[in-house]
Design a protein around this motif. Sequence first.
Motif, PDB file in Angstrom:
ATOM      1  N   ASP A 189       0.865  -1.180   0.000  1.00 26.81           N
ATOM      2  CA  ASP A 189       0.000   0.000   0.000  1.00 26.81           C
ATOM      3  C   ASP A 189       0.898   1.226   0.000  1.00 26.81           C
ATOM      4  O   ASP A 189       2.088   1.128   0.324  1.00 26.81           O
ATOM      5  CB  ASP A 189      -0.927  -0.003   1.230  1.00 26.81           C
ATOM      6  N   ILE A 190       0.328   2.384  -0.332  1.00 23.51           N
ATOM      7  CA  ILE A 190       1.097   3.623  -0.333  1.00 23.51           C
ATOM      8  C   ILE A 190       0.836   4.437   0.941  1.00 23.51           C
ATOM      9  O   ILE A 190       1.341   5.545   1.082  1.00 23.51           O
ATOM     10  CB  ILE A 190       0.797   4.479  -1.579  1.00 23.51           C
ATOM     11  N   ASN A 191       0.032   3.877   1.854  1.00 24.07           N
ATOM     12  CA  ASN A 191      -0.284   4.545   3.116  1.00 24.07           C
ATOM     13  C   ASN A 191       0.481   3.848   4.245  1.00 24.07           C
ATOM     14  O   ASN A 191       0.151   2.725   4.628  1.00 24.07           O
ATOM     15  CB  ASN A 191      -1.802   4.485   3.352  1.00 24.07           C
ATOM     16  N   ASP A 192       1.503   4.520   4.765  1.00 26.19           N
ATOM     17  CA  ASP A 192       2.341   3.903   5.791  1.00 26.19           C
ATOM     18  C   ASP A 192       1.570   3.601   7.071  1.00 26.19           C
ATOM     19  O   ASP A 192       1.874   2.626   7.773  1.00 26.19           O
ATOM     20  CB  ASP A 192       3.536   4.802   6.118  1.00 26.19           C
ATOM     21  N   ASN A 193       0.590   4.424   7.390  1.00 21.01           N
ATOM     22  CA  ASN A 193      -0.191   4.184   8.603  1.00 21.01           C
ATOM     23  C   ASN A 193      -0.963   2.871   8.503  1.00 21.01           C
ATOM     24  O   ASN A 193      -1.049   2.116   9.476  1.00 21.01           O
ATOM     25  CB  ASN A 193      -1.147   5.348   8.864  1.00 21.01           C
ATOM     26  N   ARG A 194      -1.510   2.611   7.327  1.00 20.65           N
ATOM     27  CA  ARG A 194      -2.250   1.363   7.155  1.00 20.65           C
ATOM     28  C   ARG A 194      -1.318   0.153   7.138  1.00 20.65           C
ATOM     29  O   ARG A 194      -1.671  -0.911   7.638  1.00 20.65           O
ATOM     30  CB  ARG A 194      -3.103   1.426   5.889  1.00 20.65           C
ATOM     31  N   ASN A 209       5.767  -0.372   0.651  1.00 18.10           N
ATOM     32  CA  ASN A 209       5.233   0.872   0.115  1.00 18.10           C
ATOM     33  C   ASN A 209       5.953   1.145  -1.207  1.00 18.10           C
ATOM     34  O   ASN A 209       7.123   1.535  -1.207  1.00 18.10           O
ATOM     35  CB  ASN A 209       5.445   2.023   1.085  1.00 18.10           C
ATOM     36  N   THR A 235      -7.572  -2.826  -4.302  1.00 15.96           N
ATOM     37  CA  THR A 235      -7.543  -1.363  -4.398  1.00 15.96           C
ATOM     38  C   THR A 235      -8.661  -0.808  -5.263  1.00 15.96           C
ATOM     39  O   THR A 235      -9.207   0.246  -4.975  1.00 15.96           O
ATOM     40  CB  THR A 235      -6.220  -0.864  -4.991  1.00 15.96           C
ATOM     41  N   LYS A 325     -11.197  11.215   3.435  1.00 18.97           N
ATOM     42  CA  LYS A 325      -9.884  11.837   3.519  1.00 18.97           C
ATOM     43  C   LYS A 325      -8.903  10.922   4.259  1.00 18.97           C
ATOM     44  O   LYS A 325      -9.169  10.520   5.395  1.00 18.97           O
ATOM     45  CB  LYS A 325      -9.998  13.181   4.248  1.00 18.97           C
ATOM     46  N   PRO A 326      -7.753  10.608   3.638  1.00 21.81           N
ATOM     47  CA  PRO A 326      -6.781   9.711   4.283  1.00 21.81           C
ATOM     48  C   PRO A 326      -6.338  10.188   5.660  1.00 21.81           C
ATOM     49  O   PRO A 326      -6.103   9.373   6.550  1.00 21.81           O
ATOM     50  CB  PRO A 326      -5.609   9.707   3.297  1.00 21.81           C
ATOM     51  N   GLU A 327      -6.261  11.512   5.829  1.00 18.05           N
ATOM     52  CA  GLU A 327      -5.778  12.026   7.115  1.00 18.05           C
ATOM     53  C   GLU A 327      -6.740  11.735   8.269  1.00 18.05           C
ATOM     54  O   GLU A 327      -6.366  11.845   9.447  1.00 18.05           O
ATOM     55  CB  GLU A 327      -5.511  13.540   7.027  1.00 18.05           C
ATOM     56  N   GLY A 329      -7.799   8.858   8.963  1.00 18.88           N
ATOM     57  CA  GLY A 329      -7.321   7.604   9.552  1.00 18.88           C
ATOM     58  C   GLY A 329      -8.385   6.543   9.726  1.00 18.88           C
ATOM     59  O   GLY A 329      -8.242   5.656  10.569  1.00 18.88           O
TER      60      GLY A 329
END
Length: 337
Positions: A189-194, A209, A235, A325-327, A329
Amino acid sequence: MKTLVCTKPGEFAYEEREKPVLQKGQAIIKIKRIGICGTDLHAFEGTQPFFEYPRILGHELSGELVAFDDAPGFQLGESVSFIPYFNCGTCIACRSGLPNCCANIKVCGVHVNGGFVEYLSVPSSSLLHGEGLSYDELSLVEPLAIGAHGVRRTGLREGEFVLVVGAGPIGMGVAEFARIAGGNVIVMDINDNRLAFCKEKLAVHETINPLREDALALLKKITNGDMPTVVVDATGNLKAINSAFQYMAHGARYVLVGLQKGEICFSHPEFHKREATLMSSRNATRQDFEHVMESMKKGLVKPATYITHRVKFDKVKEQFESWLKPETGVIKAIVEL
């Protein structure tokens, strides 16, 4: 009863509508929980295929059974969920035991109005016993069943390397059931938090990533030069889908769980020389739902892990857009009634 309607892309409206009246072969559920799905988010932003407006969204549901006709074994007042893919029972897919891809399918909240309501009428044949699970847990059975079905489509064998592309709730479900099936799971994934969530909460050992790492080199290293024999896209992103063809081992299976509107493009010689298999995975079957519920009861899957946001029904309209919004979370938002 209070109802939330998606009137057009980007717009919700609360309305008062009549409660459903019990009809032959139907059951009425007093909705207690609504899980917010990627389908709901895509419908709101106007990118969901096979969609028309206005529409009442919602198909990740649980509640109390308050009325039914022809539902042997069920009792009034019990906790239930249901399979939200209403099939015709007569087409080639249904006759072949594939009601999940019925030629005339009506998916709750997509082709027909869904569960952003206080009371919902569904076919009695779609009901699922609560099996002692909580309303929260029951509302997450459907999205996890999507992942379980995708894994079943792969024909995964114990010890195989499985690349799951996409770490949203569906991709996480794929990763969970690939792990349960004995696969060596890699999540991209390109989202490090996920990706961090997958490692910390879902026991995924390998994550990538591709925006900041050489994905091809890492996959070769992780798989001892073989590459993954199973690749699953979760995705629905055209670039990600097309890119993942290069990650397949020779003889690999590639299953598309994610859905998008464009055309897939890949090198025929590269695909052909691998004698690769390309499959889609749509919805899930009762077998998958039962597998998910049994896995929950055994503690192999912990649904509470996924719930990051919770909101009351009368606050959905003002909160919903933020979940895009990704932010924010969000992994899984749950609506309470």
